[in-house]
Design a protein around this motif. Structure first.
Motif, PDB file in Angstrom:
ATOM      1  N   VAL A  55      27.277  -2.441  -8.429  1.00 42.15           N
ATOM      2  CA  VAL A  55      26.105  -3.052  -7.794  1.00 42.15           C
ATOM      3  C   VAL A  55      25.841  -4.434  -8.409  1.00 42.15           C
ATOM      4  N   ALA A  56      25.870  -4.491  -9.739  1.00 43.60           N
ATOM      5  CA  ALA A  56      25.556  -5.750 -10.425  1.00 43.60           C
ATOM      6  C   ALA A  56      26.541  -6.845 -10.046  1.00 43.60           C
ATOM      7  N   SER A  57      27.795  -6.465  -9.832  1.00 42.46           N
ATOM      8  CA  SER A  57      28.801  -7.492  -9.540  1.00 42.46           C
ATOM      9  C   SER A  57      28.761  -7.942  -8.082  1.00 42.46           C
ATOM     10  N   PHE A  58      28.027  -7.216  -7.245  1.00 40.64           N
ATOM     11  CA  PHE A  58      27.998  -7.555  -5.822  1.00 40.64           C
ATOM     12  C   PHE A  58      27.043  -8.713  -5.524  1.00 40.64           C
ATOM     13  N   TYR A  59      25.921  -8.756  -6.225  1.00 41.33           N
ATOM     14  CA  TYR A  59      24.855  -9.701  -5.871  1.00 41.33           C
ATOM     15  C   TYR A  59      24.936 -10.966  -6.715  1.00 41.33           C
TER      16      TYR A  59
ATOM     17  N   GLY B 279      20.412 -11.719  -3.689  1.00 41.19           N
ATOM     18  CA  GLY B 279      21.355 -12.761  -3.333  1.00 41.19           C
ATOM     19  C   GLY B 279      22.605 -12.237  -2.666  1.00 41.19           C
ATOM     20  N   ALA B 280      22.540 -11.971  -1.371  1.00 40.33           N
ATOM     21  CA  ALA B 280      23.711 -11.577  -0.596  1.00 40.33           C
ATOM     22  C   ALA B 280      23.382 -11.803   0.871  1.00 40.33           C
ATOM     23  N   TYR B 281      24.056 -12.777   1.456  1.00 43.58           N
ATOM     24  CA  TYR B 281      23.830 -13.129   2.862  1.00 43.58           C
ATOM     25  C   TYR B 281      24.058 -11.933   3.776  1.00 43.58           C
ATOM     26  N   VAL B 282      25.063 -11.124   3.448  1.00 43.51           N
ATOM     27  CA  VAL B 282      25.435 -10.013   4.325  1.00 43.51           C
ATOM     28  C   VAL B 282      24.294  -8.997   4.449  1.00 43.51           C
ATOM     29  N   CYS B 283      23.378  -8.968   3.481  1.00 43.10           N
ATOM     30  CA  CYS B 283      22.269  -8.017   3.549  1.00 43.10           C
ATOM     31  C   CYS B 283      21.289  -8.345   4.673  1.00 43.10           C
ATOM     32  N   GLY B 284      21.463  -9.469   5.350  1.00 44.10           N
ATOM     33  CA  GLY B 284      20.678  -9.739   6.550  1.00 44.10           C
ATOM     34  C   GLY B 284      21.139  -8.852   7.706  1.00 44.10           C
ATOM     35  N   GLU B 285      22.351  -8.302   7.603  1.00 47.13           N
ATOM     36  CA  GLU B 285      22.846  -7.352   8.605  1.00 47.13           C
ATOM     37  C   GLU B 285      22.128  -6.038   8.334  1.00 47.13           C
ATOM     38  N   GLU B 286      21.584  -5.407   9.395  1.00 47.92           N
ATOM     39  CA  GLU B 286      20.619  -4.336   9.147  1.00 47.92           C
ATOM     40  C   GLU B 286      21.161  -3.145   8.372  1.00 47.92           C
ATOM     41  N   ALA B 288      23.694  -3.191   6.210  1.00 49.19           N
ATOM     42  CA  ALA B 288      23.943  -3.633   4.827  1.00 49.19           C
ATOM     43  C   ALA B 288      22.620  -3.689   4.071  1.00 49.19           C
ATOM     44  N   LEU B 289      21.577  -4.125   4.772  1.00 51.67           N
ATOM     45  CA  LEU B 289      20.244  -4.176   4.169  1.00 51.67           C
ATOM     46  C   LEU B 289      19.785  -2.777   3.760  1.00 51.67           C
ATOM     47  N   ILE B 290      20.047  -1.810   4.630  1.00 51.28           N
ATOM     48  CA  ILE B 290      19.652  -0.434   4.323  1.00 51.28           C
ATOM     49  C   ILE B 290      20.403   0.087   3.100  1.00 51.28           C
ATOM     50  N   GLU B 291      21.711  -0.203   3.044  1.00 55.36           N
ATOM     51  CA  GLU B 291      22.490   0.196   1.862  1.00 55.36           C
ATOM     52  C   GLU B 291      21.879  -0.406   0.601  1.00 55.36           C
ATOM     53  N   SER B 292      21.519  -1.689   0.701  1.00 51.98           N
ATOM     54  CA  SER B 292      20.956  -2.378  -0.458  1.00 51.98           C
ATOM     55  C   SER B 292      19.617  -1.761  -0.865  1.00 51.98           C
ATOM     56  N   LEU B 293      18.806  -1.425   0.129  1.00 52.81           N
ATOM     57  CA  LEU B 293      17.517  -0.774  -0.146  1.00 52.81           C
ATOM     58  C   LEU B 293      17.710   0.559  -0.862  1.00 52.81           C
ATOM     59  N   GLU B 294      18.810   1.225  -0.532  1.00 53.09           N
ATOM     60  CA  GLU B 294      19.082   2.518  -1.170  1.00 53.09           C
ATOM     61  C   GLU B 294      19.645   2.348  -2.574  1.00 53.09           C
ATOM     62  N   GLY B 295      19.857   1.081  -2.978  1.00 53.41           N
ATOM     63  CA  GLY B 295      20.328   0.824  -4.333  1.00 53.41           C
ATOM     64  C   GLY B 295      21.836   0.803  -4.457  1.00 53.41           C
ATOM     65  N   LYS B 296      22.498   0.335  -3.403  1.00 52.21           N
ATOM     66  CA  LYS B 296      23.964   0.272  -3.445  1.00 52.21           C
ATOM     67  C   LYS B 296      24.431  -1.161  -3.220  1.00 52.21           C
ATOM     68  N   ARG B 297      25.764  -1.357  -3.265  1.00 56.46           N
ATOM     69  CA  ARG B 297      26.314  -2.636  -2.831  1.00 56.46           C
ATOM     70  C   ARG B 297      25.948  -2.818  -1.360  1.00 56.46           C
ATOM     71  N   GLY B 298      25.702  -4.054  -0.957  1.00 53.30           N
ATOM     72  CA  GLY B 298      25.263  -4.282   0.423  1.00 53.30           C
ATOM     73  C   GLY B 298      26.404  -4.359   1.412  1.00 53.30           C
ATOM     74  N   HIS B 299      27.148  -3.268   1.549  1.00 52.33           N
ATOM     75  CA  HIS B 299      28.213  -3.229   2.557  1.00 52.33           C
ATOM     76  C   HIS B 299      27.671  -2.697   3.869  1.00 52.33           C
ATOM     77  N   PRO B 300      28.059  -3.306   4.994  1.00 51.87           N
ATOM     78  CA  PRO B 300      27.589  -2.776   6.276  1.00 51.87           C
ATOM     79  C   PRO B 300      28.158  -1.384   6.554  1.00 51.87           C
ATOM     80  N   ARG B 301      27.421  -0.629   7.363  1.00 47.71           N
ATOM     81  CA  ARG B 301      27.863   0.726   7.716  1.00 47.71           C
ATOM     82  C   ARG B 301      28.539   0.725   9.084  1.00 47.71           C
ATOM     83  N   ASN B 302      29.238   1.813   9.348  1.00 41.90           N
ATOM     84  CA  ASN B 302      29.759   2.039  10.689  1.00 41.90           C
ATOM     85  C   ASN B 302      28.624   2.206  11.678  1.00 41.90           C
ATOM     86  N   LYS B 303      28.783   1.641  12.879  1.00 42.48           N
ATOM     87  CA  LYS B 303      27.808   1.897  13.946  1.00 42.48           C
ATOM     88  C   LYS B 303      28.577   2.338  15.177  1.00 42.48           C
TER      89      LYS B 303
END
Lengths: 152, 526
Positions: A55-59, B279-286, B288-303
């Motif tokens: 996580v830390a390395s991603f942001y 700081g991650a532009y990709v987290c503007g994708e909904e 990826a934002l949800i992943e980030s909110l859950e405390g993970k890397r902000g990778h987008p999910r399958n839809k």
């Protein structure tokens, strides 16, 4: 503040990880997340070390290597680029004698690039720690650096 | 109570703070006291008045005089001239013509006849004072919804208004709410996407800084309609003033009983938590934002599944942009047919734009959907700053398209621009004059995407790396034969195969720059 005091302010659930990492980093005198920071966070949240590291390395707001007291984040997104951030980058590299990601020998400054800071009306812009600076020129950059040197 | 004869509104937002607004404010208060005017003149803080890049901006009422580039050193003269002697201080007035020293709203380029729905209170009320928001009709809409409308009726009203997502995707807001309402489950969430990262866009920041209660009210109505009792606002970590003002607004709303349990004597409960990005532009994708909110890397999910059925922690979740939610209270208060009287048939309402680059008056404006680029550029933003001619504008941010002079008269809305293979996106307009090196701009855009590619999928991770190599070569005038075709081919493959909109959208700036400026790129090929 010590690490335990920071951790105690949050529920030990993973959704608080970004807040915890922000605060641990701000609290670290070298303004980065050390192995110890990551370790205590992992233990507190009861997740593997590798999870917190991933996580830390991603942001981009988190750094895994020590940095200077003043972190300069120059915006190089298209709007700032159009208004001349490219030549400012060269100017900063020269003035500080560091490359992107580098820290000055006296430990005062680290030079980083950042994506759009959302103050494009006053491009070119940069952030030093929490403070924004806009409409930058080499003269203005000199004055800002000088002020930071005096205050540090 | 003494009667105040003059009000000075000082714009306190991230841009003016940078220019020293806090020092000017303090100097004003001190100087007014020194000249014995404290009972007659009040200094009030407000959000952005829409004028950007003109330093510290003040408006003196009741005359409505706009001053710009004010420094603490100007303050004694300003107070003495304007407030003591009643003479406008001409040298600091923002004006178009030399004689118009009393400037009314309409006269300052950027505020020209703007229909204001989203920005109605921005630059007028004090964003840190809940009572000023209430005095302007704030929280009336949520009261109306809770006391007179069923949740389904609220959704019908939003559907009828034709409101679509203002973050760029332009999906029907009412439909999104309906899907989430119908999705099975007791626990549902509202998320406000305030992870504004599209280069050139700062409208959400100025809405958050200028009128945070409007967002809270919009989220409450969304929560009531969908059946959610909790909301999150995901704000990018750099927006410290937005975070501060929104957190204060939430606290104040709680203490007024507007957030919490049993709101306004109904059985509706709702609360909001602010989450800070990192700081991650990709987290503007909904997703990826949800992943980030859950405390993970902000990778987008399958839809699919879409967030409306399986979002945050697997629960039905609505993700709406700040501007979208800020429209909601006005629609509920005034009705969908009122909303439809703005904009075009297919795209009702207004759009908030940030117009920047080589323009005379960069700034924040709200215009009806369907307004042409020419009107926005020349009527609102005062045309090209440098006296040179218009070359092109990058509309929609880095993920947008270059529009040349032939597009100046195209009506700008989500539907119409799509027909020209362009997008309205987030509403960022970056204006370039004839002196701009387009190759250099394209290089900057591609570098941005390379930096922000999250590495999750191959087309985007490798595609942006390849494109960077090629554009760097071209920018150094060492381009090879076939490079231009390769730029287009790679971005086309990314458009068709990348996992999320980040990788898919690089095709737009690449293809549109080639449409207009192929010759310029060819000049850089050996």
């Amino acid at each position: 503040m010590n690490r335990e005091e920071i951790l105690k302010r949050f529920e030990p659930t993973t959704e608080n990880i970004l807040y915890i990492l922000h605060d641990l980093q701000d609290n670290n005198p070298n303004r980065y997340l050390s192995k110890e920071d990551i370790k205590v966070c992992a233990e507190y949240l009861n997740v593997p070390y590798s999870y917190v590291h991933s996580v830390a390395s991603f942001y981009t707001m988190f750094s895994l290597k020590p940095r200077g007291r003043n972190i300069i984040r120059l915006c190089d997104s298209p709007p700032c680029h159009l208004m001349g951030s490219g030549s400012l980058l060269d100017y900063l590299k020269n003035a500080l004698n560091v490359d992107i990601g580098g820290t000055t020998e006296d430990g005062l400054f680290t030079l980083e690039l950042t994506s759009c800071l959302g103050v494009c009306g006053v491009a070119p812009a940069m952030m030093i720690n929490d403070e924004m600076h806009g409409n930058l020129t080499p003269e203005k950059v000199d004055a800002i650096l000088e002020r930071r040197r005096r205050e540090s | 109570m003494s009667l105040v004869r003059n009000h000075i509104l000082i714009s306190i937002d991230a841009g003016t703070i940078m220019a020293g607004a806090r020092a000017v404010e303090k100097a004003l208060v001190d100087e007014i006291a020194r000249q014995g005017l404290s009972d007659e003149v009040a200094v009030l803080e407000t959000g952005s008045v829409g004028i950007i890049g003109k330093g510290v901006v003040l408006v003196v009422y009741p005359e409505g005089v706009y001053y710009g580039n004010v420094t603490p050193n100007d303050v004694p003269e300003l107070v003495e001239e304007h407030l003591l002697k009643g003479r406008v201080l001409k040298r600091l007035v923002l004006t178009e013509g030399p004689k118009q020293y009393v400037v009314h709203k309409e006269r300052v380029g950027l505020l020209k006849e703007q229909p204001r729905i989203v920005l109605r209170n921005c630059g007028i009320i004090n964003p840190e004072n809940i009572e000023e928001y209430i005095a302007e009709g704030g929280y009336e809409a949520v009261a109306k919804a809770l006391s007179t409308m069923a949740a389904e009726t609220v959704i019908e009203e939003i559907k009828a208004s034709g409101l679509t997502g203002r973050g760029g995707a332009a999906f029907s807001t009412g439909l999104k709410w309906e899907f989430a309402r119908r999705a099975p489950g007791d626990i549902k969430y509202i998320i406000c996407n305030a992870d504004e990262g599209e280069p050139g866009t700062f409208k959400d920041r100025l809405i958050l800084e200028g009128d945070p209660h409007k967002l809270i009210e919009g989220m409450m109505i969304a929560g009531y309609a969908v059946g959610a009792s909790f909301g999150f606002v995901y704000i990018r970590g750099e927006y410290s003033l937005s975070i501060e003002r929104l957190e204060k607004a939430i606290k104040d709303a709680r203490s007024y009983g507007l957030l919490g349990k049993g709101i306004l004597n109904s059985n509706f409960s709702f609360d909001i938590k602010v989450m800070k990005g990192a700081g991650a532009y990709v987290c503007g994708e909904e997703t990826a934002l949800i992943e980030s909110l859950e405390g993970k890397r902000g990778h987008p999910r399958n839809k699919p599944p879409y967030p409306v059925t399986e979002g945050l922690w697997g629960r039905p979740t609505v993700v709406n942009n700040v501007e979208t939610l800020a429209n909601v209270p006005e629609i509920i208060r005034n009705g969908s047919s009122w909303f439809r009287s703005y904009g075009t048939d297919k795209c009702p309402g207004t759009k908030v734009y940030t117009i920047i680059g080589k323009v005379a008056n960069p700034g924040l404006i709200e215009a009806e959907m369907g307004t042409t680029l020419r009107d926005i550029l020349y009527e609102y933003a005062g045309g090209i700053k440098t006296g040179k001619s218009f070359k092109c504008a990058l509309v929609g941010g880095a993920a947008g398209a270059f529009l040349g002079p032939d597009m100046l008269d195209a009506k700008m809305d989500f539907v119409n621009l799509r027909e020209y293979a362009a997008v309205l996106g987030s509403g960022a307009i970056l204006v370039m004059d004839e002196g701009t090196d387009v190759v250099d701009m394209l290089k900057s855009i591609i570098h941005f995407f390379k930096h922000e590619s999250c590495g999750h999928c191959v087309p985007c991770r490798l595609g942006t790396a390849q494109l960077t190599m090629i554009i760097d070569r071209i920018a150094e005038s060492k381009g090879k034969k076939g490079d231009i075709e390769m730029l287009l081919k790679i971005s086309e493959v990314m458009r068709d195969t990348a996992f999320c909109p980040l990788g898919q959208s690089l095709y737009l700036p690449v293809s549109s720059s080639l449409k207009y400026f192929r010759e310029e790129l060819l000049d850089h090929i050996q």
